[in-house]
Design a protein around this motif. Structure first.
Motif, PDB file in Angstrom:
ATOM      1  N   GLY A   1       0.817  -1.200   0.000  1.00 48.52           N
ATOM      2  CA  GLY A   1       0.000   0.000   0.000  1.00 48.52           C
ATOM      3  C   GLY A   1       0.850   1.249   0.000  1.00 48.52           C
ATOM      4  O   GLY A   1       2.078   1.206  -0.097  1.00 48.52           O
TER       5      GLY A   1
ATOM      6  N   ASP B   1     -12.892  -1.576   4.876  1.00 45.62           N
ATOM      7  CA  ASP B   1     -12.327  -2.767   4.231  1.00 45.62           C
ATOM      8  C   ASP B   1     -13.370  -3.401   3.325  1.00 45.62           C
ATOM      9  O   ASP B   1     -14.571  -3.396   3.645  1.00 45.62           O
TER      10      ASP B   1
ATOM     11  N   TYR C   1      -8.287  -1.888   1.190  1.00 43.69           N
ATOM     12  CA  TYR C   1      -8.780  -1.060   2.292  1.00 43.69           C
ATOM     13  C   TYR C   1      -8.320   0.380   2.118  1.00 43.69           C
ATOM     14  O   TYR C   1      -7.378   0.677   1.387  1.00 43.69           O
ATOM     15  N   ALA C   2      -9.023   1.266   2.824  1.00 42.76           N
ATOM     16  CA  ALA C   2      -8.669   2.687   2.854  1.00 42.76           C
ATOM     17  C   ALA C   2      -8.800   3.162   4.302  1.00 42.76           C
ATOM     18  O   ALA C   2      -9.711   2.738   5.019  1.00 42.76           O
ATOM     19  N   GLU C   3      -7.880   4.033   4.701  1.00 42.87           N
ATOM     20  CA  GLU C   3      -7.877   4.508   6.082  1.00 42.87           C
ATOM     21  C   GLU C   3      -7.492   5.984   6.101  1.00 42.87           C
ATOM     22  O   GLU C   3      -6.549   6.390   5.426  1.00 42.87           O
ATOM     23  N   VAL C   4      -8.220   6.766   6.874  1.00 43.15           N
ATOM     24  CA  VAL C   4      -7.931   8.186   7.054  1.00 43.15           C
ATOM     25  C   VAL C   4      -7.786   8.437   8.551  1.00 43.15           C
ATOM     26  O   VAL C   4      -8.652   8.032   9.340  1.00 43.15           O
TER      27      VAL C   4
ATOM     28  N   ARG D   1     -11.489   3.493   9.028  1.00 39.84           N
ATOM     29  CA  ARG D   1     -10.972   2.478   8.103  1.00 39.84           C
ATOM     30  C   ARG D   1     -12.153   1.735   7.488  1.00 39.84           C
ATOM     31  O   ARG D   1     -13.091   1.366   8.180  1.00 39.84           O
TER      32      ARG D   1
ATOM     33  N   ARG E   1       1.093   5.270   1.957  1.00 41.68           N
ATOM     34  CA  ARG E   1       0.664   6.157   3.032  1.00 41.68           C
ATOM     35  C   ARG E   1       1.054   7.567   2.628  1.00 41.68           C
ATOM     36  O   ARG E   1       2.204   7.814   2.240  1.00 41.68           O
TER      37      ARG E   1
ATOM     38  N   ILE F   1      -3.339   9.367   5.173  1.00 38.68           N
ATOM     39  CA  ILE F   1      -4.221   8.551   4.338  1.00 38.68           C
ATOM     40  C   ILE F   1      -3.447   7.294   3.963  1.00 38.68           C
ATOM     41  O   ILE F   1      -2.296   7.390   3.519  1.00 38.68           O
ATOM     42  N   ARG F   2      -4.059   6.156   4.169  1.00 38.35           N
ATOM     43  CA  ARG F   2      -3.448   4.876   3.785  1.00 38.35           C
ATOM     44  C   ARG F   2      -4.376   4.148   2.832  1.00 38.35           C
ATOM     45  O   ARG F   2      -5.568   4.019   3.101  1.00 38.35           O
ATOM     46  N   LEU F   3      -3.845   3.681   1.750  1.00 37.97           N
ATOM     47  CA  LEU F   3      -4.556   2.835   0.806  1.00 37.97           C
ATOM     48  C   LEU F   3      -3.734   1.569   0.663  1.00 37.97           C
ATOM     49  O   LEU F   3      -2.514   1.635   0.497  1.00 37.97           O
TER      50      LEU F   3
END
Length: 185
Positions: free
Chosen positions: A16, A95, A77-80, A93, A18, A27-29
């Motif tokens: 991924g 998923d 997944y995506a996370e902010v 997050r 960041r 932001i993480r993808l």
């Protein structure tokens, strides 16, 4: 009296990016791909003491464990995250899951999507407050009353809170509350 077998994670690959969006946002993808041997699943079975399905004060259905030879799982997944120094942090997050089973028709009782919102507040490094909201859905289940019928279960959600007070580095007390929505799932 369920036969239990360990699930072996034969291989898992994660990757991924960041991105720091300013000094307070991350932001993480990413994506995860796993290959599992002997994955377990839950399946509904008719209560042998109540084969008619008529409620007599006992549960009409029970769960049994079933296993597949292997399963692959894809999880993008995506996370902010938002940070305000060490005082306040919040993370969202989301998923998505895609499963490929070896011999089963579905990945029974495994979610297709999941969301997780977490908040943490640090008050003077003495009192830590946490709150979380989790939801997941898209789970498939066998209908024990109709042979071969598949149903999609309702979305499951949970609201929880936790408070921890530090008297010293070695001694703390906490209070944790789960399922504050009172969902019966």
């Amino acid at each position: 009296n369920q036969a239990m077998v360990h699930t072996e994670r034969a291989i898992q690959v994660d990757g991924g990016i960041r991105v720091a969006a300013g000094s307070r946002f991350n932001i993480r993808l990413g994506v995860s791909l796993a290959s599992l041997k002997s994955p377990y699943f839950y399946t509904s079975i008719r209560d042998p003491y109540n084969p008619s399905g008529v409620s007599v004060g006992l549960p009409v259905d029970k769960f049994a464990l079933i296993y597949d030879k292997k399963m692959s799982q894809l999880n993008p997944y995506a996370e902010v995250s938002y940070y305000h120094t060490d005082v306040f942090t919040t993370t969202l997050r989301v998923d998505y899951f895609q499963y490929k089973t070896d011999s089963l028709a579905e990945a029974w009782h495994r979610p297709t999507y999941r969301g997780d919102l977490r908040m943490k507040y640090n008050m003077f490094n003495k009192l830590f407050l946490q709150a979380g909201f989790i939801f997941q859905g898209g789970m498939k289940a066998q209908d024990p009353t109709v042979a071969g019928a598949v149903q999609t279960l309702a979305v499951a959600s949970d609201l929880n809170q936790k408070a921890r007070y530090f008297f010293s580095r070695q001694l703390s007390a906490f209070l944790q509350l789960d399922n504050l929505l009172g969902n019966q799932y």
